[in-house]
Design an enzyme around this catalytic site. Sequence first.
Site, PDB file in Angstrom:
ATOM      1  N   LYS A  81       0.849  -1.189   0.000  1.00 31.25           N
ATOM      2  CA  LYS A  81       0.000   0.000   0.000  1.00 31.25           C
ATOM      3  C   LYS A  81       0.887   1.242   0.000  1.00 31.25           C
ATOM      4  CE  LYS A  81      -4.407   1.187   2.168  1.00 31.25           C
ATOM      5  NZ  LYS A  81      -5.331   0.857   3.259  1.00 31.25           N
TER       6      LYS A  81
ATOM      7  N   ARG B 117     -25.839  -1.562   6.682  1.00 35.41           N
ATOM      8  CA  ARG B 117     -25.545  -2.985   6.585  1.00 35.41           C
ATOM      9  C   ARG B 117     -25.947  -3.746   7.840  1.00 35.41           C
ATOM     10  NH1 ARG B 117     -20.047  -4.168   3.707  1.00 35.41           N
ATOM     11  NH2 ARG B 117     -20.622  -3.450   1.647  1.00 35.41           N
TER      12      ARG B 117
ATOM     13  N   GLU C  75     -19.915  -4.892  10.029  1.00 35.55           N
ATOM     14  CA  GLU C  75     -20.854  -4.066  10.789  1.00 35.55           C
ATOM     15  C   GLU C  75     -21.936  -4.895  11.476  1.00 35.55           C
ATOM     16  OE1 GLU C  75     -18.960  -1.649   7.563  1.00 35.55           O
ATOM     17  OE2 GLU C  75     -20.028  -3.574   7.616  1.00 35.55           O
TER      18      GLU C  75
END
Length: 628
Positions: A281, A394, A366
């Site tokens: 990353k 969600r 979630e």
Amino acid sequence: MGLLEKIQEPRDLRKLDFQELNMLAQEIREEMIKVVSKNGGHLAPNLGVVELTLALHRIFDSPQDKIVWDVGHQTYVHKLLTGRLRQFKTIRQYKGLSGFPKRGESPHDSFETGHSSTSISAAVGYAKARDVLREKHHVVAVIGDGAMTGGMAYEALNHAGHSETNVIVVLNDNEMSISPNVGAMSTYLNRLRTDPLYDKRKEDLEYLLKRIPGIGNQVAKLAAKAKDSVKYLLVPGLLFEELGFTYLGPIDGHDQACVEQVLDQAKNKKGPVLVHVVTCKGKGYKPAEENPDVFHGLGPFDPETGKVIKKSAPPTYTAVFGETLCKLAKDNPKIVAITAAMPSGTGLKEFAREFPERFFDVGIAEQHAVTFAAGLSFGGLKPVVAIYSTFYQRAYDQVLHDVCLQRANVVLAIDRAGIVGDDGPTHHGVFDISFFRIIPNLVLMAPKDENELRHMLYTALKYDGPVALRYPRSVGQGVAQDNNLTEIPIGKAEVLRDGRDVTLIGIGPMVHTCLQAAQELSQRGVDAAVINLRYINPLDRKLLSHYARLTKKIITLEDHSLKGGMGSAILEFLEEEGLNGVTIERLGYPGFVDQGPISQLLSIHGLSIKGIMQAAERLRLFRNVAQS
């Protein structure tokens, strides 16, 4: 003219050799750093997928072949390679390119996503549609940036493995390094398993073993067990193998030739295939490599030094929330905090440092976060679940059944409520009032400023039952903060200004716009009352009834969808009370909201002083003043 300017469509990439591809990769990184340093955006994830994206577009034929991106903030390179270079400087700007895949923007964007863990499900859907229609194209899901911590990804893997359809999943793993030994062994096993002769050799060997008189079947079974033992020892992707996937990897995601070779192998393999690609990353930009968390998503910065350009401003609501929670947790050992892969974004990083045993990051999950919180509450703790408004969608079933139905003692902190600016419609939190306010047993409140946020959090933690507290992404109002925190009576609104001609009702920071508009209305002879509603559920029915009867005219202002929002709650209240002679103007959003600066979006949708003045004209307030 650079190489990037010559790429008009993905097939142009096939004209380049590997030396030219390396040069192109450098140009792409430079272009992204230049643009994101001005516009802000998701830099580190995109720097990490340059070679992978190049390989995908060289091996597959988009848009005929479908490339479905997960956690759509890793698609900047994809946009640059699919005819959007000239528009790239407008990314995340109003009426400009989206920071995420957008089907209406390009035929190469096969599926829209700003959330995570959806790509495999969508790809399996694409693949099954292809099979039903007897078409021949390839379907690839690119998933990463923690999206494999989401349960939906495993539901899709389970279905894909069971269905045995041709689909390729590319796991962009940017959170681990490659062990040279494992990598070398994996390369060997990949070559072996993708060799067309491999399956036939297995079948021939099994056939010969079974023909041994008397003991053939037993020897064949023993050989199979031995083979599995070696696989368990050496194959890092056993989980995916057991789910029905052919596993290829892990491979170095920055080795262009290696990535292309393995993707080509996957392309020619039957059934579901998972390619495990390890990337760095922030690759190619030292500040992003050293601080990938900071450069994951950020505002403008100095490209030379990597320092974020910060303007002097009050603290954000998120920062005040995190600081207040830490303060309260010092005095109450039962307070615990939960987030879904967003410790920095939700202001809980300091809480995690101070109270590591009382902090839980459950990953991009979630649903689990909310039910986990319910379990913690029944175990005797006071959990605070901090999740962005757009991601709470969600976990709706869990909020309804696991928290509210059982009256669990849980605080739902709704961060990023309202519009969030440049991230656009996938991230705007403009539906949470609608889906939260209808749930029985749930107290729903929103502060007008950062100081009231502190008192509301204190109130929520004192309350016995489920509470939802919504607050915006923006900086606070710059008000002074009280030293001592006090409880705000549940369901009690606040009258900030008395008036007899019209009642302005605001929620959250919109209250301050109401106050400013009331001042301007007074200059035109209109006496406006201003109410800080504070609680959407329960409503302050006595106060609302008084002002509805007194002024007969109401203007509501909310940073939220009009359908089912605060204004709708007021309409329902008027109907229930039989107040039929009251006229109401509701200001909010008609539906999904485009990306753009927050101030501009508020103005476009009438959530401004000018918008209130126009609503006042529709209510004929100025005519009434002139007549009187």
